[in-house]
Motif scaffolding. Structure first.
Motif, PDB file in Angstrom:
ATOM      1  N   ILE A 161       0.886  -1.171   0.000  1.00  0.00           N
ATOM      2  CA  ILE A 161       0.000   0.000   0.000  1.00  0.00           C
ATOM      3  C   ILE A 161       0.915   1.210   0.000  1.00  0.00           C
ATOM      4  CG2 ILE A 161      -1.709   1.315   1.322  1.00  0.00           C
ATOM      5  CD1 ILE A 161      -2.866  -1.396   2.250  1.00  0.00           C
ATOM      6  N   ALA A 162       0.847   1.988  -1.096  1.00  0.00           N
ATOM      7  CA  ALA A 162       1.795   3.080  -1.289  1.00  0.00           C
ATOM      8  C   ALA A 162       1.376   4.339  -0.533  1.00  0.00           C
ATOM      9  CB  ALA A 162       1.927   3.380  -2.782  1.00  0.00           C
ATOM     10  N   SER A 163       0.072   4.675  -0.572  1.00  0.00           N
ATOM     11  CA  SER A 163      -0.372   5.912   0.072  1.00  0.00           C
ATOM     12  C   SER A 163      -1.881   5.900   0.224  1.00  0.00           C
ATOM     13  CB  SER A 163       0.047   7.129  -0.769  1.00  0.00           C
ATOM     14  OG  SER A 163      -0.605   7.061  -2.023  1.00  0.00           O
ATOM     15  N   LYS A 203      -3.660   3.942  -2.660  1.00  0.00           N
ATOM     16  CA  LYS A 203      -2.953   3.430  -3.831  1.00  0.00           C
ATOM     17  C   LYS A 203      -2.194   2.159  -3.464  1.00  0.00           C
ATOM     18  CE  LYS A 203      -2.433   7.317  -6.957  1.00  0.00           C
ATOM     19  NZ  LYS A 203      -3.484   8.132  -6.421  1.00  0.00           N
ATOM     20  N   VAL A 204      -2.324   1.159  -4.336  1.00  0.00           N
ATOM     21  CA  VAL A 204      -1.563  -0.076  -4.187  1.00  0.00           C
ATOM     22  C   VAL A 204      -0.485  -0.067  -5.258  1.00  0.00           C
ATOM     23  CG1 VAL A 204      -1.643  -2.585  -4.464  1.00  0.00           C
ATOM     24  CG2 VAL A 204      -3.457  -1.404  -3.186  1.00  0.00           C
ATOM     25  N   ARG A 205       0.720  -0.415  -4.833  1.00  0.00           N
ATOM     26  CA  ARG A 205       1.856  -0.435  -5.761  1.00  0.00           C
ATOM     27  C   ARG A 205       2.287  -1.881  -6.007  1.00  0.00           C
ATOM     28  NH1 ARG A 205       6.924   3.452  -4.644  1.00  0.00           N
ATOM     29  NH2 ARG A 205       5.266   4.924  -5.203  1.00  0.00           N
ATOM     30  N   ALA A 206       2.464  -2.221  -7.286  1.00  0.00           N
ATOM     31  CA  ALA A 206       3.061  -3.507  -7.676  1.00  0.00           C
ATOM     32  C   ALA A 206       4.466  -3.192  -8.167  1.00  0.00           C
ATOM     33  CB  ALA A 206       2.244  -4.171  -8.770  1.00  0.00           C
ATOM     34  N   GLY A 209      -1.393 -10.224  -3.366  1.00  0.00           N
ATOM     35  CA  GLY A 209      -2.191  -9.020  -3.625  1.00  0.00           C
ATOM     36  C   GLY A 209      -3.542  -8.985  -2.917  1.00  0.00           C
ATOM     37  N   ILE A 210      -3.755  -9.881  -1.949  1.00  0.00           N
ATOM     38  CA  ILE A 210      -5.040  -9.894  -1.233  1.00  0.00           C
ATOM     39  C   ILE A 210      -5.032  -8.832  -0.130  1.00  0.00           C
ATOM     40  CG2 ILE A 210      -6.493 -11.229   0.349  1.00  0.00           C
ATOM     41  CD1 ILE A 210      -5.949 -13.670  -1.435  1.00  0.00           C
ATOM     42  N   ILE A 211      -6.068  -7.968  -0.167  1.00  0.00           N
ATOM     43  CA  ILE A 211      -6.205  -6.908   0.846  1.00  0.00           C
ATOM     44  C   ILE A 211      -7.218  -7.369   1.886  1.00  0.00           C
ATOM     45  CG2 ILE A 211      -6.938  -4.522   1.258  1.00  0.00           C
ATOM     46  CD1 ILE A 211      -6.016  -3.878  -1.595  1.00  0.00           C
TER      47      ILE A 211
END
Length: 193
Positions: free
Chosen positions: A31-33, A65-68, A47-49
């Motif tokens: 999780i970026a922000s 935001k999610v970062r890969a 990638g499971i939240i």
């Protein structure tokens, strides 16, 4: 990503959504922000939240935001936005200040206002929006304004010819989701000579 809205009563560690990036190499999710209060946690490889703690209704919706990221090169990444909404549960039923009221009404009174009933509901929004009704009609001698809660007689009473006491059960109903809740009050109306 816009997952199904969560209930404010969602337990910790509940599945929210799975994020999936297409890439030729394994990626690492983070999780970026945007989730400053730390409501969510993401599994770095699948990638499971999931929820991380109790959700506070007033903090939502939350956009984060999610970062890969390329597992071998942190300079290669992409981000996606996730918007999570929370639904306010209908926690409280309407409550009248008293469950029993006594009122008197002189015989031969024309149709008249008897009493204003007011229930309280500690929910907000439509979960706290109340309408009033009569559970038992008592021969249609009484009616209630569904918005104001004012109880009326609909015709005069004759002390000698009719009952001298009526019990009218009034309810207040909220407009709750997922189900409506009711509170009740009995009004005893004594006809006086």
């Amino acid at each position: 990503y816009h997952p199904t809205p969560l209930s404010e009563k969602t337990p910790t560690d509940t599945f929210v959504i799975e994020i999936s990036a297409s890439y030729k190499l394994p990626v690492s999710y983070s999780i970026a922000s945007g989730d400053e209060k730390g409501y969510f946690i993401i599994h770095s490889s699948n990638g499971i939240i999931r929820t991380r703690k109790t959700l506070e209704l007033e903090d939502f919706p939350v956009n984060f935001k999610v970062r890969a990221t390329d597992s071998s090169n942190a300079a290669i990444f992409n981000e996606v936005e996730v918007k999570v909404e929370v639904i306010d549960e209908n926690d409280f039923p309407p409550v009248f200040p008293s469950s029993l009221l006594e009122e008197t009404l002189p015989e031969n009174s024309p149709a008249t206002q008897i009493v204003q009933l007011k229930a309280q509901d500690n929910d907000t929004g439509r979960n706290g929006f109340l309408t009033y009704g009569i559970l038992n009609g008592q021969g249609l001698k009484f009616k209630i304004n569904e918005t104001t809660g004012i109880l009326y007689s609909t015709s005069p009473f004759d002390y000698e010819e009719e009952p001298t006491e009526y019990q009218v059960v009034v309810y207040a109903e909220d407009d709750g989701i997922p189900e409506k809740k009711r509170g009740y009050c009995t009004v005893v109306i004594k006809i006086t000579d």
